[in-house]
Structures are given as structure tokens and as C-alpha cells.
Design a protein around this motif. Structure first.
Motif, PDB file in Angstrom:
ATOM      1  N   THR A   1       1.877   6.726  -6.740  1.00 42.20           N
ATOM      2  CA  THR A   1       0.805   7.526  -7.335  1.00 42.20           C
ATOM      3  C   THR A   1       0.993   9.013  -7.038  1.00 42.20           C
ATOM      4  O   THR A   1       0.845   9.864  -7.931  1.00 42.20           O
ATOM      5  CB  THR A   1      -0.562   7.063  -6.801  1.00 42.20           C
ATOM      6  OG1 THR A   1      -0.736   5.673  -7.079  1.00 42.20           O
ATOM      7  CG2 THR A   1      -1.681   7.860  -7.454  1.00 42.20           C
ATOM      8  N   VAL A   2       1.358   9.321  -5.792  1.00 40.27           N
ATOM      9  CA  VAL A   2       1.544  10.720  -5.385  1.00 40.27           C
ATOM     10  C   VAL A   2       2.736  11.350  -6.092  1.00 40.27           C
ATOM     11  O   VAL A   2       2.671  12.501  -6.558  1.00 40.27           O
ATOM     12  CB  VAL A   2       1.716  10.812  -3.856  1.00 40.27           C
ATOM     13  CG1 VAL A   2       2.111  12.238  -3.449  1.00 40.27           C
ATOM     14  CG2 VAL A   2       0.430  10.395  -3.153  1.00 40.27           C
TER      15      VAL A   2
ATOM     16  N   VAL B   1       0.826  -1.205   0.000  1.00 42.92           N
ATOM     17  CA  VAL B   1       0.000   0.000   0.000  1.00 42.92           C
ATOM     18  C   VAL B   1       0.861   1.256   0.000  1.00 42.92           C
ATOM     19  O   VAL B   1       0.591   2.221  -0.743  1.00 42.92           O
ATOM     20  CB  VAL B   1      -0.941   0.009   1.228  1.00 42.92           C
ATOM     21  CG1 VAL B   1      -1.664   1.345   1.343  1.00 42.92           C
ATOM     22  CG2 VAL B   1      -1.947  -1.130   1.141  1.00 42.92           C
ATOM     23  N   ALA B   2       1.939   1.235   0.794  1.00 45.10           N
ATOM     24  CA  ALA B   2       2.839   2.399   0.869  1.00 45.10           C
ATOM     25  C   ALA B   2       3.460   2.688  -0.486  1.00 45.10           C
ATOM     26  O   ALA B   2       3.559   3.856  -0.909  1.00 45.10           O
ATOM     27  CB  ALA B   2       3.916   2.158   1.918  1.00 45.10           C
ATOM     28  N   GLU B   3       3.899   1.629  -1.192  1.00 42.68           N
ATOM     29  CA  GLU B   3       4.535   1.826  -2.501  1.00 42.68           C
ATOM     30  C   GLU B   3       3.538   2.323  -3.536  1.00 42.68           C
ATOM     31  O   GLU B   3       3.862   3.220  -4.339  1.00 42.68           O
ATOM     32  CB  GLU B   3       5.175   0.512  -2.973  1.00 42.68           C
ATOM     33  CG  GLU B   3       6.464   0.160  -2.254  1.00 42.68           C
ATOM     34  CD  GLU B   3       7.194  -0.985  -2.915  1.00 42.68           C
ATOM     35  OE1 GLU B   3       8.389  -1.127  -2.656  1.00 42.68           O
ATOM     36  OE2 GLU B   3       6.571  -1.738  -3.692  1.00 42.68           O
ATOM     37  N   ILE B   4       2.324   1.770  -3.533  1.00 44.39           N
ATOM     38  CA  ILE B   4       1.329   2.193  -4.516  1.00 44.39           C
ATOM     39  C   ILE B   4       0.914   3.647  -4.278  1.00 44.39           C
ATOM     40  O   ILE B   4       0.811   4.446  -5.221  1.00 44.39           O
ATOM     41  CB  ILE B   4       0.096   1.262  -4.469  1.00 44.39           C
ATOM     42  CG1 ILE B   4       0.478  -0.141  -4.952  1.00 44.39           C
ATOM     43  CG2 ILE B   4      -1.044   1.824  -5.316  1.00 44.39           C
ATOM     44  CD1 ILE B   4      -0.632  -1.166  -4.829  1.00 44.39           C
ATOM     45  N   VAL B   5       0.690   4.008  -3.012  1.00 39.09           N
ATOM     46  CA  VAL B   5       0.308   5.386  -2.682  1.00 39.09           C
ATOM     47  C   VAL B   5       1.444   6.352  -3.012  1.00 39.09           C
ATOM     48  O   VAL B   5       1.224   7.394  -3.659  1.00 39.09           O
ATOM     49  CB  VAL B   5      -0.073   5.499  -1.186  1.00 39.09           C
ATOM     50  CG1 VAL B   5      -0.255   6.962  -0.800  1.00 39.09           C
ATOM     51  CG2 VAL B   5      -1.353   4.717  -0.906  1.00 39.09           C
ATOM     52  N   ALA B   6       2.665   6.003  -2.585  1.00 40.28           N
ATOM     53  CA  ALA B   6       3.814   6.881  -2.846  1.00 40.28           C
ATOM     54  C   ALA B   6       4.060   7.018  -4.343  1.00 40.28           C
ATOM     55  O   ALA B   6       4.349   8.115  -4.843  1.00 40.28           O
ATOM     56  CB  ALA B   6       5.055   6.322  -2.155  1.00 40.28           C
TER      57      ALA B   6
ATOM     58  N   VAL C   1       4.803   2.000  -8.182  1.00 38.13           N
ATOM     59  CA  VAL C   1       3.466   1.430  -8.365  1.00 38.13           C
ATOM     60  C   VAL C   1       3.566  -0.015  -8.849  1.00 38.13           C
ATOM     61  O   VAL C   1       2.870  -0.911  -8.331  1.00 38.13           O
ATOM     62  CB  VAL C   1       2.645   2.270  -9.367  1.00 38.13           C
ATOM     63  CG1 VAL C   1       1.326   1.569  -9.687  1.00 38.13           C
ATOM     64  CG2 VAL C   1       2.382   3.657  -8.807  1.00 38.13           C
TER      65      VAL C   1
END
Length: 314
Positions: free
Chosen positions: A49-50, A42-47, A57
Motif C-alpha cells: 500500500t505504501v 500484514v507486512a506485505e499489505i502495508v508495504a 498487496v
């Protein structure tokens, strides 16, 4: 003819719980690894994307496949434990781990196929690589995987050797379900190590082809691991007894004395560290089945025995 298990079936002391010695410990560790992997995912996908990083991602979604595979192992531990005393499972739930390991190995093989295919596509059509960013993602992934591998380590053995090693009599407590989760983490760690080596070398010499080439090598190694796991877990599910298994000979040497002869013998694995046996023998002076069971009491892995005794024909 006398049968040994009928008396046991009527007592409350006889059960069919054939789970591994470290079942609950392995279950807790698997759930912990899933939590760690899912958090990192989750941290990698959110980071990603941001900050607009496709590398982050992509790695996040890649970790999700391993989290899903490890969920198979965790649910198998949970279900096997909850139903360990369910009488509808005739010989207990000890093989649930092998069933989950087989399914997980198939997932691992599909992951190897996807990595290999993507690597071939990249090799044919190289794309620009942001080396510093890609290297940092690989290092983060490797760190998480090493922590997970340490949590999932098997204190007895965690090697991907063949059936001869996996089924040696002294190593029967081996947990294929834990091994499956471990191999998923190890596969991820391997791809991270290979990626780091390829990216560092590629950034120095500008070799864009090296990254996908190393990816193909990694896919082949992972495919080999998955095949070993499919073979070993499948052997347990099919009650296969390898030539290296010495349990049948131990049973024969313990019972075939004083003119007693075994006429039929079946040995199979019930769960990690647990085996069952059905023994039919003829004897000139038949004894109570309990006396034959006593002769087998020194065999630690033999957890469930049925004895059939017939007098020798005149």
C-alpha cells in the motif's frame, strides 16, 4: 453374556483421551506458523500500500487465506485438548483433527479453484507483468513458506499418498490435522516455485502466457492434494477400514484359539495412533473378559476394547 468395559467405566483410571502423541507440540507449531504467516501478511499489505505495489498487496491477501485455513487446525487442536476429558464426547476428541482436516481440505480445494480460474482469465486476457517486483515477492513468499513447512513437518511421515499408505498399521499415528496445515503451506510454496520459474523464463523470452499456464498446473496439483486429504480424513470420520488395515486380522489371530470364534468385530480409529474395537465371541469354555483383553495387550494401537463373551450353544 459378560461385558468388559462396565468395570472400567466405574474407575477413575479409565479415560477416553485419544489425542496424538505429539498433539501439544503440533498445536504450538501451528500457532507459531500462524503468527509468522500473519506477520508476513500484514507486512506485505502495508508495504504494498505504501509503495504502490499491487503484487505485494495481492500476495499478502493470498497468504491470509492460508493463515485462516491454519487457524482451523490450531483451534481444533485447542478444542480437542481442552475437552479431552469431557464425558459428553463418548469416545474422546481424537477425531477433531480429522474433522478440521476435512474442512481445511475443502478450503484448499476452493483455493485451487480460484487459482485455476484466475489463471484461465489471465491466459485469455494477458496483462503486463512487472517481472523484477513479482519475482522478489515470490522469493519472499517461498522463504516464509519453507520456514513454515519445516515447523510443520511430521517426523513420522508427511506424504500425500493414498489410503493404502495412510492406513498401514505401522503408520496410524499420522495426524491429518497437521497434514492439512502442512499441505496449505506446501501449496503456497509450490505456487511460489512455479511462479519464480515462470516469471524468470517469461522475463527472458517475454512470454506473458507462461505465468498463467503454470498457474493452471499448480491449481491441478493442489486440487489433487486436497482430494487426497478429503478422502483420508473423510474415511476416518466415517469409520472406514481399508483393505490394507491388518488390525482386524491381528485381533482374530490373537483371540480365535481353543475353539473360541469371533462372531462380530468392529474396529475404528479414535484418534492419531488410537483405535477402538468391539469384539463378540462364543466359547466352549468362556473366560473372564480380562483374559481376552490380556491376549490383545501386545497391539499398541488398540486403546479401547469392549469384549462380549457367550457360551457356545449345546
Amino acid at each position: 453374556m459378560t461385558h468388559d468395559d462396565t468395570t472400567h467405566a466405574q474407575t477413575s483410571t479409565h479415560d477416553h483421551v485419544f489425542l496424538g502423541d505429539n498433539h501439544e507440540r503440533n498445536e504450538r507449531r501451528t500457532w507459531l506458523v500462524i503468527a509468522l504467516t500473519a506477520t508476513m501478511m500484514v507486512a506485505e499489505i502495508v508495504a504494498g500500500t505504501v509503495f504502490g505495489s499491487m503484487a505485494l498487496v495481492a500476495d499478502g491477501w493470498h497468504m491470509s487465506t492460508h493463515a485462516a485455513a491454519m487457524l482451523i487446525a490450531a483451534l481444533a487442536y485447542l478444542y480437542a485438548r481442552k475437552n479431552a476429558r469431557n464425558p459428553r464426547f463418548t469416545f474422546g476428541t481424537g477425531k477433531f483433527g480429522d474433522l478440521a482436516a476435512f474442512a481445511s481440505a475443502v478450503v484448499l480445494a476452493l483455493i485451487a479453484l480460484l487459482i485455476g480460474w484466475e489463471s484461465f482469465v489471465r491466459l485469455a486476457n494477458p496483462i503486463p507483468i512487472s517481472f523484477p517486483q513479482a519475482i522478489s515477492v515470490a522469493v519472499i513468499g517461498l522463504t516464509v513458506n519453507l520456514i513454515c513447512a519445516w515447523l510443520l513437518r511430521d517426523d513420522q511421515s508427511h506424504h500425500s499418498h493414498g489410503l493404502d499408505h495412510q492406513y498401514h498399521h505401522q503408520g496410524h499415528s499420522h495426524d491429518n490435522n497437521l497434514r492439512a496445515a502442512y499441505l496449505h503451506v506446501l501449496a503456497d510454496a509450490l505456487t511460489s516455485v512455479l511462479a519464480i520459474a515462470a516469471l524468470v523464463t517469461g522475463s527472458i523470452y517475454g512470454w506473458l502466457w507462461l505465468d498463467p499456464a503454470v498457474g493452471i498446473v499448480g491449481a491441478l496439483v493442489i486440487a489433487k492434494w486436497s482430494w487426497g486429504l478429503i478422502r483420508d480424513a473423510g474415511a476416518v470420520l466415517l469409520d472406514y477400514v481399508p483393505s490394507s488395515e491388518d488390525l482386524p486380522e491381528e485381533i482374530r489371530s490373537a483371540l480365535e484359539e481353543e475353539g473360541d470364534v469371533i462372531t462380530d468385530l468392529h474396529v475404528w480409529q479414535l484418534g492419531p495412533g488410537h483405535h477402538g474395537a468391539i469384539v463378540s465371541l462364543v466359547s466352549e469354555r468362556p473366560k473372564a473378559p480380562s483374559s481376552y483383553r490380556e491376549k490383545l495387550s501386545h497391539i499398541h494401537d488398540l486403546s479401547h476394547v469392549t469384549i462380549e463373551v457367550e457360551p457356545r450353544a449345546a
